[in-house]
Design a protein around this motif. Structure first.
Motif, mmCIF file in Angstrom:
data_model
loop_
_atom_site.group_PDB
_atom_site.id
_atom_site.type_symbol
_atom_site.label_atom_id
_atom_site.label_comp_id
_atom_site.label_asym_id
_atom_site.label_seq_id
_atom_site.Cartn_x
_atom_site.Cartn_y
_atom_site.Cartn_z
ATOM 1 N N MET A 90 -10.265 23.374 -17.924
ATOM 2 C CA MET A 90 -9.955 22.421 -17.439
ATOM 3 C C MET A 90 -9.907 21.307 -16.877
ATOM 4 N N GLY A 91 -8.647 20.362 -17.729
ATOM 5 C CA GLY A 91 -7.301 19.626 -17.723
ATOM 6 C C GLY A 91 -6.677 20.431 -16.139
ATOM 7 N N SER A 92 -6.374 20.806 -16.143
ATOM 8 C CA SER A 92 -5.367 21.702 -14.925
ATOM 9 C C SER A 92 -6.489 21.528 -13.418
ATOM 10 N N ALA A 93 -7.325 21.743 -13.511
ATOM 11 C CA ALA A 93 -8.841 21.645 -13.118
ATOM 12 C C ALA A 93 -9.032 20.443 -12.248
ATOM 13 N N PHE A 94 -9.125 19.214 -12.741
ATOM 14 C CA PHE A 94 -9.421 17.507 -12.796
ATOM 15 C C PHE A 94 -7.687 17.133 -12.517
ATOM 16 N N SER A 95 -6.492 17.393 -13.101
ATOM 17 C CA SER A 95 -5.708 17.136 -12.473
ATOM 18 C C SER A 95 -5.280 17.263 -10.576
ATOM 19 N N VAL A 96 -5.674 18.444 -10.488
ATOM 20 C CA VAL A 96 -5.581 18.306 -8.710
ATOM 21 C C VAL A 96 -5.908 16.973 -8.096
ATOM 22 N N HIS A 97 -7.931 16.900 -8.856
ATOM 23 C CA HIS A 97 -8.241 16.022 -7.970
ATOM 24 C C HIS A 97 -7.793 14.522 -8.675
ATOM 25 N N LEU A 98 -7.662 14.097 -9.803
ATOM 26 C CA LEU A 98 -6.441 13.056 -9.584
ATOM 27 C C LEU A 98 -5.605 12.714 -9.083
ATOM 28 N N GLN A 99 -4.865 13.428 -8.853
ATOM 29 C CA GLN A 99 -3.582 13.260 -8.979
ATOM 30 C C GLN A 99 -3.521 12.920 -7.072
ATOM 31 N N ALA A 100 -4.648 13.328 -6.802
ATOM 32 C CA ALA A 100 -4.736 13.210 -4.976
ATOM 33 C C ALA A 100 -5.604 11.930 -4.944
ATOM 34 N N GLN A 101 -5.541 11.316 -5.369
ATOM 35 C CA GLN A 101 -6.063 9.531 -5.376
ATOM 36 C C GLN A 101 -4.805 9.257 -5.569
ATOM 37 N N GLU A 102 -4.699 7.822 -5.788
ATOM 38 C CA GLU A 102 -3.468 6.902 -5.924
ATOM 39 C C GLU A 102 -4.847 5.084 -6.442
ATOM 40 N N HIS A 103 -4.363 4.900 -7.636
ATOM 41 C CA HIS A 103 -4.930 3.884 -7.440
ATOM 42 C C HIS A 103 -5.050 2.402 -8.507
ATOM 43 N N GLN A 104 -5.569 1.662 -8.295
ATOM 44 C CA GLN A 104 -4.679 -0.058 -9.015
ATOM 45 C C GLN A 104 -5.808 -0.425 -9.448
ATOM 46 N N PHE A 105 -4.734 -1.041 -10.560
ATOM 47 C CA PHE A 105 -5.524 -2.176 -11.584
ATOM 48 C C PHE A 105 -4.760 -3.481 -11.972
ATOM 49 N N LYS A 106 -5.480 -4.217 -11.769
ATOM 50 C CA LYS A 106 -5.041 -5.504 -12.107
ATOM 51 C C LYS A 106 -6.031 -6.545 -12.799
ATOM 52 N N ILE A 107 -5.428 -7.457 -12.963
ATOM 53 C CA ILE A 107 -6.294 -8.661 -13.782
ATOM 54 C C ILE A 107 -6.243 -10.364 -13.112
ATOM 55 N N SER A 108 -7.107 -9.843 -12.581
ATOM 56 C CA SER A 108 -7.685 -11.422 -11.548
ATOM 57 C C SER A 108 -8.482 -12.089 -11.494
ATOM 58 N N ASP A 109 -9.114 -13.122 -11.150
ATOM 59 C CA ASP A 109 -10.036 -13.879 -10.801
ATOM 60 C C ASP A 109 -11.475 -13.427 -12.746
ATOM 61 N N GLY A 110 -10.249 -13.116 -13.820
ATOM 62 C CA GLY A 110 -10.946 -13.268 -15.164
ATOM 63 C C GLY A 110 -11.504 -11.887 -15.054
ATOM 64 N N ASN A 111 -10.948 -10.713 -14.118
ATOM 65 C CA ASN A 111 -11.737 -9.691 -14.879
ATOM 66 C C ASN A 111 -10.163 -8.448 -14.428
ATOM 67 N N PHE A 112 -10.414 -7.294 -15.549
ATOM 68 C CA PHE A 112 -9.973 -6.351 -15.023
ATOM 69 C C PHE A 112 -10.473 -5.896 -13.839
ATOM 70 N N LEU A 113 -9.566 -5.710 -12.603
ATOM 71 C CA LEU A 113 -9.609 -5.098 -11.584
ATOM 72 C C LEU A 113 -9.349 -3.492 -11.433
ATOM 73 N N TYR A 114 -10.053 -2.122 -11.616
ATOM 74 C CA TYR A 114 -9.419 -0.892 -10.974
ATOM 75 C C TYR A 114 -10.408 -0.757 -9.431
ATOM 76 N N ASP A 115 -9.028 -0.851 -8.651
ATOM 77 C CA ASP A 115 -8.804 -0.184 -7.605
ATOM 78 C C ASP A 115 -10.131 -1.747 -6.491
ATOM 79 N N GLY A 116 -9.960 -2.771 -7.541
ATOM 80 C CA GLY A 116 -10.166 -4.000 -6.539
ATOM 81 C C GLY A 116 -12.090 -4.477 -6.957
ATOM 82 N N LYS A 117 -12.309 -3.692 -8.008
ATOM 83 C CA LYS A 117 -13.354 -3.667 -8.468
ATOM 84 C C LYS A 117 -13.826 -4.042 -9.427
ATOM 85 N N PRO A 118 -14.635 -5.091 -10.370
ATOM 86 C CA PRO A 118 -14.571 -5.258 -12.308
ATOM 87 C C PRO A 118 -14.709 -4.109 -13.192
#
Length: 630
Positions: free
Chosen positions: A14-42
């Protein structure tokens, strides 16, 4: 055995299959405007703390899957410096120490990761995570703006950056935040002898060292809201520990974070820590469920400390301190009354939290993984045993004018035997106020009594005849992990021994007792005799090593029943599974199935008290963690 293999294999696939899916995507995490933002969304962080160091690496995936199935989206973990640099300059990031593998596994399971590298951790862990050998560095003082100390923290954090810097979300990994120091405001409140400006300078330097080590995700601090003044540091998000009142949380964070959030309770306690000789604490399901719902509705992020506690294997458990007891050693079990039990089982607390999360979250919550197999071993025969005071004659001690500390002997954990020959008789009160932490006293191998720092018992009457030997077997029960006394953490006998107020100096022999490996145990057990001989049966109240073998057709998790024993440690297939002590509340020791083998297994028990000569052991399927026997 087949069931166990299938569970682990399924998790890996399960982990191996899921890993391929996750590694195919790039993500961002920031603190901005009083929120935690993951890919720009609170995003609201729903985290649970799991310490990889307290779990065999073969079980990491299972525990992370349990966390995900509870409805959480993040895992937090401390990094214990001493777990990776047990000896100066010798780093260990393999097997159970492979932090990068743990982080990658979390990513494969679809979890974000919060890293808490200290350098101070607390966590009821030996010395709060600091390596014991720091105490041997001239001029070094921990947790202070001290050049010697900061030189070593810099080395540690740089080495950590090399190991897992590439696993930050900025580089495609799952690490979204890193904590700078830990509960520093609490330490500031207890060390008023140090100017606040110096405390703040130290805290800022640790933050800078993290950044220079390559940590470029948001940094945060963690304290009680009333301690932010000493613990918060510029450029890091202040988060709260143990704060139930959301208004208090928001007010405190706003004061130290530009008048806005995000708001997070970095340690939300679903259970509590436990000490030997004290009742096992329990927190109600209803209380935790109600508080969880408050956070969910008010959009407060949180981290359950602990979601799953695990085990203080070996000599890794620490100790707290207070004036009444002197020392309060922590249990081997770190069950913590957490939602996921020590052995990885779901509990009523787990079920209640999962039910709430299913109502409130908008992401997929998987089904709960099945329990790993549990077995019961009805009889383990202890065929041979040996008196430790006889066995220690094979070891070489060090002679000195005064007893030497563990640190002076470069012997970090376990036991040291102090002995002194008397050419003239002496009797009266033996006083060892510098005992750290527990001792059994003998004259010519005959038991005299017990000394114990836990209840400040430092004095017993003694009668040493002409040409006799005094022996004091001292146990280090774990270095203090919290509070101002953490700077006073040398072990063994750290001040002069007195008899009738006369200092006993000259010709002390300090002998470390090695128990780090199967080779050490083999050396100690050389010459062991059959356990049912009259010589063994007649030797009570003498520290004894017992050894036995047992065969298994299948392996699984189990719990060793130690209720009829005194005090000591147990080794299974050469692995130290931890301390036991008849006072409780813990009466069983968890043996993970991965520590067992099909076919022949070995066990060694070292009992310091040996109040009852033992010939066998057995295991049970259910742990006993709440049975005081004072």
């Amino acid at each position: 055995m087949k069931i166990y293999k299938h569970v682990v294999l399924a998790g890996l696939l399960m982990g191996s299959a899921f890993s391929v899916h996750l590694q195919a995507q790039e993500h961002q995490f920031k603190i901005s405007d009083g929120n935690f933002l993951y890919d720009g969304k609170p995003v609201q962080i729903h985290s649970g703390e799991i310490h990889y160091a307290r779990i065999p690496h073969q079980y990491w995936r299972h525990r992370l899957q349990m966390l995900k199935a509870m409805g959480l989206n993040t895992v937090a973990t401390y990094v214990f410096w001493n777990f990776h640099e047990a000896k100066e300059g010798q780093w260990n990031f393999a097997g159970d120490h492979d932090l990068a593998a743990f982080v990658r596994t979390a990513q494969e399971e679809g979890l974000m990761v919060i890293l808490r590298p200290g350098p101070y951790a607390c966590a009821e862990w030996e010395f709060g995570g600091y390596p014991w050998w720091l105490q041997n560095i001239p001029g070094l003082e921990i947790r202070r703006d001290n050049a010697a100390f900061l030189n070593y923290t810099e080395k540690y954090l740089k080495r950590l950056g090399q190991e897992i810097g590439s696993l930050q979300i900025t580089k495609g990994g799952p690490i979204i935040m890193v904590q700078a120091e830990n509960e520093f405001g609490s330490y500031v409140s207890q060390r008023k002898d140090i100017p606040l400006e110096e405390h703040r300078a130290y805290n800022a330097k640790i933050k800078k060292q993290l950044e220079e080590a390559g940590f470029d995700v948001p940094l945060f601090t963690s304290d009680g809201t009333w301690l932010f003044e000493g613990g918060a540091t510029a450029g890091a998000l202040p988060t709260a520990n143990g704060e139930d009142n959301v208004d208090n949380l928001k007010k405190a964070v706003n004061q130290y974070h530009g008048g806005q959030g995000p708001y997070m309770v970095a340690e939300f306690y679903p259970g509590w820590l436990s000490h030997w000789a004290e009742p096992f604490p329990q927190v109600s399901v209803e209380k935790i469920a109600a508080q969880t719902e408050i956070y969910l509705k008010d959009k407060v992020s949180f981290n359950y400390y602990m979601a799953h506690g695990g085990t203080n294997f070996g000599f890794t458990s620490g100790a707290n301190y207070n004036k009444q007891h002197g020392i309060q050693p922590d249990l081997t079990s770190y069950d913590y009354d957490a939602p996921i039990s020590e052995a990885g089982w779901s509990t009523a607390k787990y079920d209640a939290i999962r039910e709430l999360m299913l109502k409130h979250v908008d992401y997929h919550v998987p089904e709960v993984p099945p329990r790993l197999p549990v077995i019961e071993i009805s009889n383990i025969s202890l065929a041979k045993s040996i008196n430790l005071l006889d066995a220690v004659t094979k070891l070489k001690g060090k002679e000195s004018d005064q007893p030497l500390t563990f640190e002076e002997l470069a012997h970090p954990f376990g036991y040291v035997i102090y002995s002194r020959q008397f050419n003239q008789p002496i009797q009266g009160n033996l006083v060892v106020e510098g005992l750290r932490d527990y001792a059994m006293v003998y004259v010519d191998g005959e038991p005299v009594g017990e000394l114990n720092r836990y209840d400040n018992s430092f004095e017993i009457p003694i009668d040493v005849p002409f040409n006799s030997t005094l022996q004091i077997v001292v146990e280090n029960m774990g270095r203090i992990n919290y509070g101002a006394e953490i700077i006073h953490n040398t072990k063994g006998i750290i001040s002069p021994v007195l008899i009738n107020d006369v200092e006993i100096s000259g010709s002390w022999i300090s002998t470390p007792v090695p128990m780090d490996s199967e080779t050490d145990l083999g050396l100690l057990l050389k010459g062991a005799k059959t356990s049912n001989t009259k010589a063994v049966r007649d030797t009570k109240n003498i520290p004894f090593l017992y050894t036995g073998e047992f065969n298994l057709s299948e392996v699984g998790d189990t719990f060793l029943d130690m209720e009829s024993w005194g005090k000591g440690v147990v080794f299974v297939n050469g692995i130290n599974i931890g301390r036991y002590w008849k006072v409780g509340p813990q009466q069983t020791l968890f043996i993970p199935g991965v520590y067992l083998r099909q076919g022949k297994n070995t066990i060694v028990v070292f009992d310091q008290m040996n109040q009852k000569v033992q010939t066998s052991l057995h295991t049970v399927k259910t742990p006993v963690l709440d049975a005081l026997n004072l």
